[in-house]
Design a protein around this motif. Sequence first.
Motif, mmCIF file in Angstrom:
data_model
loop_
_atom_site.group_PDB
_atom_site.id
_atom_site.type_symbol
_atom_site.label_atom_id
_atom_site.label_comp_id
_atom_site.label_asym_id
_atom_site.label_seq_id
_atom_site.Cartn_x
_atom_site.Cartn_y
_atom_site.Cartn_z
ATOM 1 N N PRO A 27 -7.466 1.261 6.615
ATOM 2 C CA PRO A 27 -7.435 0.040 5.805
ATOM 3 C C PRO A 27 -5.921 -0.685 6.427
ATOM 4 C CG PRO A 27 -7.755 2.097 4.410
ATOM 5 C CD PRO A 27 -7.872 2.303 5.893
ATOM 6 N N LEU A 28 -4.707 0.043 6.645
ATOM 7 C CA LEU A 28 -3.502 -0.425 6.960
ATOM 8 C C LEU A 28 -3.721 -1.282 8.102
ATOM 9 C CD1 LEU A 28 -0.794 2.302 6.071
ATOM 10 C CD2 LEU A 28 -1.095 0.213 5.042
ATOM 11 N N VAL A 79 0.706 -1.202 0.093
ATOM 12 C CA VAL A 79 -0.171 0.135 0.050
ATOM 13 C C VAL A 79 0.869 1.241 -0.214
ATOM 14 C CG1 VAL A 79 -1.775 1.241 1.419
ATOM 15 C CG2 VAL A 79 -1.941 -1.339 1.147
ATOM 16 N N GLU A 115 -11.303 -2.080 5.144
ATOM 17 C CA GLU A 115 -10.976 -1.227 6.495
ATOM 18 C C GLU A 115 -12.145 -1.655 7.324
ATOM 19 O OE1 GLU A 115 -11.121 3.019 6.157
ATOM 20 O OE2 GLU A 115 -11.323 3.168 8.472
ATOM 21 N N LEU A 127 -10.245 -0.039 -0.571
ATOM 22 C CA LEU A 127 -9.691 0.230 0.619
ATOM 23 C C LEU A 127 -10.822 0.314 1.757
ATOM 24 C CD1 LEU A 127 -6.930 2.385 -0.366
ATOM 25 C CD2 LEU A 127 -6.659 0.117 0.402
ATOM 26 N N THR A 128 -12.253 1.027 1.390
ATOM 27 C CA THR A 128 -12.991 1.264 2.402
ATOM 28 C C THR A 128 -13.497 -0.252 2.663
ATOM 29 O OG1 THR A 128 -13.626 3.242 1.089
ATOM 30 C CG2 THR A 128 -15.485 2.317 2.644
ATOM 31 N N ASN A 151 -1.966 -1.897 -3.794
ATOM 32 C CA ASN A 151 -2.774 -0.325 -4.063
ATOM 33 C C ASN A 151 -1.716 0.725 -3.812
ATOM 34 O OD1 ASN A 151 -4.185 2.001 -3.606
ATOM 35 N ND2 ASN A 151 -6.064 0.945 -3.622
ATOM 36 N N ILE A 201 3.520 7.213 2.373
ATOM 37 C CA ILE A 201 3.211 6.584 3.569
ATOM 38 C C ILE A 201 4.600 5.912 4.098
ATOM 39 C CG2 ILE A 201 2.087 4.255 4.126
ATOM 40 C CD1 ILE A 201 -0.198 5.081 2.905
ATOM 41 N N GLY A 213 0.572 5.839 -0.782
ATOM 42 C CA GLY A 213 -0.521 6.868 -0.858
ATOM 43 C C GLY A 213 0.289 8.261 -0.651
ATOM 44 N N THR A 218 -5.573 9.106 5.683
ATOM 45 C CA THR A 218 -6.590 8.407 4.988
ATOM 46 C C THR A 218 -6.383 6.799 4.876
ATOM 47 O OG1 THR A 218 -5.545 8.655 2.988
ATOM 48 C CG2 THR A 218 -7.174 10.447 3.432
ATOM 49 N N LYS A 219 -5.271 6.488 5.177
ATOM 50 C CA LYS A 219 -4.887 4.988 5.045
ATOM 51 C C LYS A 219 -4.654 4.352 6.483
ATOM 52 C CE LYS A 219 -4.930 5.047 0.344
ATOM 53 N NZ LYS A 219 -3.651 5.751 -0.313
ATOM 54 N N GLY A 263 -10.533 3.522 -3.602
ATOM 55 C CA GLY A 263 -11.131 3.854 -2.487
ATOM 56 C C GLY A 263 -12.075 2.834 -2.051
#
Length: 427
Positions: free
Chosen positions: A221-222, A210, A412, A408-409, A342, A238, A212, A217-218, A405
């Motif tokens: 998901p991370l 991943v 998460e 990742l949404t 991603n 990141i 970004g 914002t991550k 997105g």
Amino acid sequence: MKNIPLMLEADLNAKVVLIRFDHNIVKKGKIKDPMRIDATIPTILHVFKKGGLPILMTHVGRPKDKATNTINISDNDSVQAIVNYLNQKLQLKGCAVDLKAADEYGITDLSPLAKAVDCLKAGKCDYIYLPNTRWFKGEEAKDENADIFAKDLASYADVYINDAFGSWQPHASTFNVAKYLPAYAGLLMEKEITNLDKVFSPQQPLVAVVAGSKFDTKIGPLSALIKDAETLVLGGVIYNAYLAAKYNLNITGIGEDDIAAAQKFMDDSKDHLSKILELPYVVVSQSIKERKEGSWEIKHISELKEMDKSKPMGFILDAAPESFCDEAVVKRFSEAGSFFVNAVMGYSALFPEGSMAMYSLIDQNKNAAKLFGGGDTIQDFKTYLPGIFALAQNDEKYYFFTGGGAVLTSIESGSAQGMKPVQALIK
Ligand code: 3PG
Ligand code: MG
């Protein structure tokens, strides 16, 4: 696909079928890459085959000014290029609908749509394509206007299909409208959700990558991914922020907020941090504007730790390709059972080599499932490794999600049903 009604089960014969796509690929009035339209063509053809009369729609861009609620209606964000593409590709005739906004807050009067639907029913055209959904006042509304628009829109159709996997935000055309019509997931939505399950129940070991441009914002998901994966690789800002937080590095362009977000992620995931595979070589550049002889160099992480912390060391603009020759990295990548990627690894306008080296290394693992998400990731893969990308299209081990997105949404929240528009189909 637990509990999600599928369009294959729907009776579409002679029905007006309202279909939401994510054809958000128009930039300045032109199509950048038709991949997201092409991915929805089976859905359109299926509706025709079953005798349905389609009204298509998508959002394009972000024409709403969130501070003033005004909507900028401009040809730059028009669906016209999509209509032209579909007409040409499928030899169809699309009906135009003359919907105008009375003021700067967007379109509210849908009544001209009645005439277009009459034309559709009379066989004078093959389909209707609505104007950009974000040109309607209710589309992104947080108040009753969302339901007013959704209900009004639904009144022109008999069935609603959501095939807009990438449009994960709950707006009137992706969420509210499902309350007012029998609602189904489209063929693309079904395919994407099925492939998402390969991330949730992966063939282990899963290597997740991943990157970004903003850490905050991550975090969500991370934090979810690091639990499911056996290896987590970070890239982009990141990775910069992670290195800055962990080794107390002074990296140009990495602000306090990114470092704080990286620290929060590390605190939240402290039991899993050993899963992070640090890419050992990075590109340190003194400029983010140009790449010229002498302005950048490849450094090993151990050298970064020795650098003078009192002044910024320069930008870290890529994971150097040397990282993907490193023995430990090669071992983890070649033993992976699946990959979720991603990630554009560097600032690809200047340094695309890190991504190229990584995508190539992943490609060499022929047995692993390779799941790629995110517009920029797929675009870079296609641009810089066109040969491998072309072969990957017919390789069942590869899957390219049409949304970044959205994936990742879902990750998460732990399932595709974490996406509000998918929940709306179930209700
Ligand atoms: C995208 O291109 O990322 C999707 O179409 C979603 O767009 P949005 O982030 O503007 O909702
Ligand atoms: Mg996006």
